[in-house]
Write a protein that holds these residues in place. Structure first.
Motif, mmCIF file in Angstrom:
data_model
loop_
_atom_site.group_PDB
_atom_site.id
_atom_site.type_symbol
_atom_site.label_atom_id
_atom_site.label_comp_id
_atom_site.label_asym_id
_atom_site.label_seq_id
_atom_site.Cartn_x
_atom_site.Cartn_y
_atom_site.Cartn_z
ATOM 1 N N SER A 136 0.721 -1.199 0.123
ATOM 2 C CA SER A 136 0.040 0.060 -0.097
ATOM 3 C C SER A 136 1.017 1.326 -0.009
ATOM 4 N N THR A 137 2.111 1.240 0.483
ATOM 5 C CA THR A 137 3.083 2.527 0.391
ATOM 6 C C THR A 137 3.438 2.488 -1.090
ATOM 7 N N GLY A 138 3.357 1.502 -1.860
ATOM 8 C CA GLY A 138 3.862 1.828 -3.175
ATOM 9 C C GLY A 138 5.270 1.042 -3.292
ATOM 10 N N MET A 139 5.901 0.272 -2.399
ATOM 11 C CA MET A 139 7.286 -0.295 -2.714
ATOM 12 C C MET A 139 7.180 -1.595 -3.553
ATOM 13 N N GLN A 140 8.175 -1.753 -4.315
ATOM 14 C CA GLN A 140 8.251 -2.705 -5.276
ATOM 15 C C GLN A 140 8.198 -3.904 -4.820
ATOM 16 N N THR A 141 7.839 -5.170 -5.254
ATOM 17 C CA THR A 141 8.014 -6.635 -4.765
ATOM 18 C C THR A 141 9.306 -6.988 -4.184
ATOM 19 N N CYS A 142 10.108 -6.614 -4.979
ATOM 20 C CA CYS A 142 11.576 -7.004 -5.012
ATOM 21 C C CYS A 142 11.925 -6.489 -3.737
ATOM 22 N N HIS A 143 11.901 -5.188 -3.657
ATOM 23 C CA HIS A 143 12.232 -4.473 -2.224
ATOM 24 C C HIS A 143 11.525 -4.763 -0.935
ATOM 25 N N ARG A 144 10.127 -5.516 -1.138
ATOM 26 C CA ARG A 144 9.482 -5.740 -0.066
ATOM 27 C C ARG A 144 10.307 -7.130 0.549
ATOM 28 N N MET A 145 10.938 -7.897 -0.477
ATOM 29 C CA MET A 145 11.436 -9.040 0.044
ATOM 30 C C MET A 145 12.775 -8.787 0.881
ATOM 31 N N GLY A 146 13.553 -7.529 0.563
ATOM 32 C CA GLY A 146 14.532 -7.111 1.021
ATOM 33 C C GLY A 146 14.240 -6.716 2.473
ATOM 34 N N HIS A 147 13.131 -5.913 2.436
ATOM 35 C CA HIS A 147 12.750 -5.322 3.678
ATOM 36 C C HIS A 147 12.543 -6.401 4.534
ATOM 37 N N VAL A 149 13.648 -9.236 4.752
ATOM 38 C CA VAL A 149 14.818 -10.144 5.264
ATOM 39 C C VAL A 149 15.574 -9.294 6.247
ATOM 40 N N ALA A 150 15.637 -7.972 6.166
ATOM 41 C CA ALA A 150 16.318 -7.194 7.003
ATOM 42 C C ALA A 150 15.734 -7.025 8.240
ATOM 43 N N ASN A 151 14.374 -7.265 8.200
ATOM 44 C CA ASN A 151 13.724 -7.096 9.578
ATOM 45 C C ASN A 151 13.469 -8.322 10.349
ATOM 46 N N LYS A 152 13.487 -9.445 9.624
ATOM 47 C CA LYS A 152 13.775 -10.632 10.225
ATOM 48 C C LYS A 152 15.105 -11.114 10.711
ATOM 49 N N GLY A 153 16.229 -10.696 10.069
ATOM 50 C CA GLY A 153 17.345 -11.127 10.369
ATOM 51 C C GLY A 153 18.039 -12.161 9.363
ATOM 52 N N GLY A 154 17.561 -12.270 8.258
ATOM 53 C CA GLY A 154 18.234 -13.255 7.398
ATOM 54 C C GLY A 154 17.040 -13.930 6.632
ATOM 55 N N TYR A 155 17.803 -14.703 5.643
ATOM 56 C CA TYR A 155 16.774 -15.377 4.696
ATOM 57 C C TYR A 155 16.169 -16.715 5.313
ATOM 58 N N GLU A 156 17.120 -17.105 6.419
ATOM 59 C CA GLU A 156 16.657 -18.556 6.743
ATOM 60 C C GLU A 156 15.693 -18.171 7.962
ATOM 61 N N VAL A 157 15.489 -16.991 8.391
ATOM 62 C CA VAL A 157 14.305 -16.744 9.349
ATOM 63 C C VAL A 157 13.069 -16.235 8.733
ATOM 64 N N VAL A 158 13.233 -15.613 7.569
ATOM 65 C CA VAL A 158 12.067 -15.140 6.746
ATOM 66 C C VAL A 158 11.056 -16.420 6.591
ATOM 67 N N GLY A 159 11.175 -17.365 6.126
ATOM 68 C CA GLY A 159 10.378 -18.690 6.081
ATOM 69 C C GLY A 159 9.610 -18.641 4.575
ATOM 70 N N PHE A 160 10.103 -18.050 3.818
ATOM 71 C CA PHE A 160 9.597 -18.108 2.276
ATOM 72 C C PHE A 160 10.685 -17.660 1.480
ATOM 73 N N ILE A 161 10.601 -17.916 0.029
ATOM 74 C CA ILE A 161 11.155 -17.202 -0.808
ATOM 75 C C ILE A 161 10.619 -16.102 -1.536
ATOM 76 N N LYS A 162 11.307 -15.524 -2.426
ATOM 77 C CA LYS A 162 10.895 -14.456 -3.381
ATOM 78 C C LYS A 162 9.730 -14.842 -4.286
ATOM 79 N N LYS A 163 9.837 -15.888 -4.588
ATOM 80 C CA LYS A 163 8.755 -16.581 -5.646
ATOM 81 C C LYS A 163 7.454 -16.573 -5.026
ATOM 82 N N TYR A 164 7.504 -16.614 -3.574
ATOM 83 C CA TYR A 164 6.115 -16.766 -2.861
ATOM 84 C C TYR A 164 5.645 -15.389 -3.053
ATOM 85 N N LEU A 165 6.345 -14.310 -2.817
ATOM 86 C CA LEU A 165 5.716 -12.851 -3.009
ATOM 87 C C LEU A 165 5.124 -12.763 -4.253
#
Length: 175
Positions: A136-147, A149-165
């Motif tokens: 809703s803020t207008g952020m692109q999908t690829c940047h949402r994944m980066g956000h 990952v940064a908030n949760k502390g790594g890809y292994e903690v996120v629990g899903f991959i970019k394709k899921y987005l």
């Protein structure tokens, strides 16, 4: 926990025992699948076995056929003996662990790669809500994944991959 500690465990529901073994498997680097079901005369499940996804072996007909158009799949079942068997105790009205085997005959996955297994991936409702708010803020999908990952502390903690987005927004847009 030791083998003796686990063999003495009891659970109120079959689902709780399965959830326990899935968490145990994730911590130790393997994936669980459900196997044997034994029912009593009234059709109620009384025994259940959960095992390593590499238990058993592929049927012989799948290994020897030469008339296949596609290449044979990689052999993933190699008779691993690791399992957890539970039995319903009707006196206590609880599921009791009756057999627990720890040993595997294959290498286990490291904790840095276990999140890549399909069984351990998925988006929670909280993840979806956060992604919707970022959308809703207008952020692109690829940047949402980066956000995420940064908030949760790594890809292994996120629990899903970019394709899921991308799949999530594809399904959402098609409704």
């Amino acid at each position: 926990m030791t083998v003796d500690d686990i063999e003495g465990l009891d659970f109120s529901r079959e689902k709780d025992a399965y959830g326990f073994y899935v968490k145990y498997a994730k911590c130790n680097g393997f994936v669980v699948r459900k196997d044997v079901v034994v029912r009593n005369v009234s059709g109620m499940i009384i025994t259940r076995r959960f095992l390593c996804n590499r238990a058993g072996e592929r049927g012989q007909k799948h290994l020897t056929r030469v008339d296949w158009k596609r290449d044979h799949r990689v052999v993933t079942r190699i008779n691993c003996e690791a399992h957890l068997r539970i039995h319903y105790n009707e006196e206590r009205l609880r599921w009791v662990v009756t057999s627990f085997e720890v040993s595997h005959n294959h290498e286990l996955i490291s904790s840095t790669h276990i999140h890549l297994f399909l069984a351990y991936r998925g988006m929670t409702d909280a993840d979806k809500a956060q992604i919707d708010s970022l959308h809703s803020t207008g952020m692109q999908t690829c940047h949402r994944m980066g956000h995420m990952v940064a908030n949760k502390g790594g890809y292994e903690v996120v629990g899903f991959i970019k394709k899921y987005l991308y799949n999530y927004f594809g399904k959402k847009n098609n409704r």
